[in-house]
Scaffold this motif. Sequence first.
Motif, PDB file in Angstrom:
ATOM      1  N   SER A 240      21.913  24.850  19.969  1.00  0.00           N
ATOM      2  CA  SER A 240      23.213  24.313  20.371  1.00  0.00           C
ATOM      3  C   SER A 240      24.135  24.164  19.164  1.00  0.00           C
ATOM      4  N   SER A 241      25.432  24.103  19.438  1.00  0.00           N
ATOM      5  CA  SER A 241      26.393  23.810  18.372  1.00  0.00           C
ATOM      6  C   SER A 241      26.487  22.313  18.101  1.00  0.00           C
ATOM      7  N   GLY A 242      26.084  21.500  19.087  1.00  0.00           N
ATOM      8  CA  GLY A 242      26.197  20.056  18.965  1.00  0.00           C
ATOM      9  C   GLY A 242      27.532  19.513  19.421  1.00  0.00           C
ATOM     10  N   GLU A 243      28.487  20.405  19.745  1.00  0.00           N
ATOM     11  CA  GLU A 243      29.829  19.953  20.094  1.00  0.00           C
ATOM     12  C   GLU A 243      29.853  19.170  21.406  1.00  0.00           C
ATOM     13  N   GLU A 244      29.099  19.630  22.398  1.00  0.00           N
ATOM     14  CA  GLU A 244      29.088  18.923  23.679  1.00  0.00           C
ATOM     15  C   GLU A 244      28.513  17.522  23.515  1.00  0.00           C
ATOM     16  N   PHE A 245      27.478  17.419  22.700  1.00  0.00           N
ATOM     17  CA  PHE A 245      26.881  16.113  22.406  1.00  0.00           C
ATOM     18  C   PHE A 245      27.907  15.189  21.756  1.00  0.00           C
ATOM     19  N   LEU A 246      28.595  15.671  20.718  1.00  0.00           N
ATOM     20  CA  LEU A 246      29.557  14.830  20.006  1.00  0.00           C
ATOM     21  C   LEU A 246      30.717  14.418  20.908  1.00  0.00           C
ATOM     22  N   THR A 247      31.209  15.355  21.715  1.00  0.00           N
ATOM     23  CA  THR A 247      32.314  15.039  22.619  1.00  0.00           C
ATOM     24  C   THR A 247      31.927  13.928  23.583  1.00  0.00           C
ATOM     25  N   GLU A 248      30.730  14.037  24.154  1.00  0.00           N
ATOM     26  CA  GLU A 248      30.266  13.009  25.090  1.00  0.00           C
ATOM     27  C   GLU A 248      30.066  11.674  24.386  1.00  0.00           C
ATOM     28  N   TYR A 249      29.542  11.707  23.181  1.00  0.00           N
ATOM     29  CA  TYR A 249      29.313  10.475  22.407  1.00  0.00           C
ATOM     30  C   TYR A 249      30.628   9.738  22.177  1.00  0.00           C
ATOM     31  N   TRP A 250      31.662  10.457  21.781  1.00  0.00           N
ATOM     32  CA  TRP A 250      32.947   9.809  21.511  1.00  0.00           C
ATOM     33  C   TRP A 250      33.626   9.354  22.806  1.00  0.00           C
ATOM     34  N   GLN A 251      33.430  10.104  23.880  1.00  0.00           N
ATOM     35  CA  GLN A 251      33.974   9.665  25.164  1.00  0.00           C
ATOM     36  C   GLN A 251      33.299   8.385  25.649  1.00  0.00           C
ATOM     37  N   ARG A 252      32.074   8.167  25.192  1.00  0.00           N
ATOM     38  CA  ARG A 252      31.337   6.941  25.532  1.00  0.00           C
ATOM     39  C   ARG A 252      31.626   5.818  24.545  1.00  0.00           C
ATOM     40  N   ASP A 253      32.643   5.989  23.726  1.00  0.00           N
ATOM     41  CA  ASP A 253      33.051   4.990  22.730  1.00  0.00           C
ATOM     42  C   ASP A 253      32.014   4.798  21.627  1.00  0.00           C
ATOM     43  N   GLY A 254      31.268   5.855  21.341  1.00  0.00           N
ATOM     44  CA  GLY A 254      30.375   5.791  20.195  1.00  0.00           C
ATOM     45  C   GLY A 254      31.165   5.550  18.922  1.00  0.00           C
ATOM     46  N   PRO A 255      30.731   4.650  18.041  1.00  0.00           N
ATOM     47  CA  PRO A 255      31.563   4.236  16.903  1.00  0.00           C
ATOM     48  C   PRO A 255      31.490   5.128  15.678  1.00  0.00           C
TER      49      PRO A 255
END
Length: 309
Positions: A240-255
């Motif tokens: 994976s590129s990891g982009e989908e993971f990061l996008t979801e993390y930030w949408q979940r208010d990951g700090p």
Amino acid sequence: MTIPALVARGVAAAILDAGEVLDGAVSVYPQPRSNVVHRVERHGVPLAYVKQRGASSMLDGDDVVMNERMVLTALAGLDCVPRLLPLDDAAAVWVGAVPGQTLAEVPFGGEEFDGACRALAKSLAELHTWSVDVSVVDLPRAPEPWALRADHLPPSMAGSPAGSACAAVLELAHEPGVRTALNHAASRWTATAWIHGDVSANNVIIQRGRAWLVDLESAGMGHPAWDLATAVSTLRALGSSGEEFLTEYWQRDGPARLDDSMLTLRAVQSAWQLAALSTQQGDHAAHGSEQFEAARRHAASFLATHGRR
């Protein structure tokens, strides 16, 4: 602890039923982990995992049993971590088994894998924003990666003979570009949020759109960007590129936010883990060439963005 002694402890704590043990319904299997881990099954269904100190923790004197017990006690109520079983044992920690498959077993390239990435992001965001009780002064601290402080080396690195795999990693950490990136990561490091500390593909269990974070021996108060670096590195190793993971993390208010200095740190630490393992096994040849290349690549990317400050 031998398997018979382990079973006896489980019976004494009423985790295991003596009758089922005698009937052969209880089985215990050693697991391929860096510390000593056994899977306990009842009628073929995983019931618990039992961890004792092994080569990984003894290498640098870490008490993984005590740390994992403290972490799971403090995180009781968080839905994405397993349950600590009620057995007071200084030599081992008993943790309830979580059904599902490891992230490493999820086939890459389809909706199932994408869903696993999103589930992992959700669980890490929940962990990173879990309430910190400031009145508790003895909250466990996640081990700080040694590469952040090259002047405070763990026993596995200090005194590494010239030409050894560990010495090669130490030389990598002192290369000017790599050291600049590591110094930036060190300047950002805080211990103000809960982190897992080792988000490998085998430490994430996926079940029906949920991600469980297991094997919390390295968890505690730390910098959540370290989890992002380990998670993204893990996902990239799986394709994976990891982009989908990061996008979801930030949408979940990951700090946390991620930059190449943390990815440099992750590559250096991974190279060290491979080198230390090879040394324990008596193989003194250099290992982890891919991690060396990744450390230099991320360091160069960091310098291109931030300059040599």
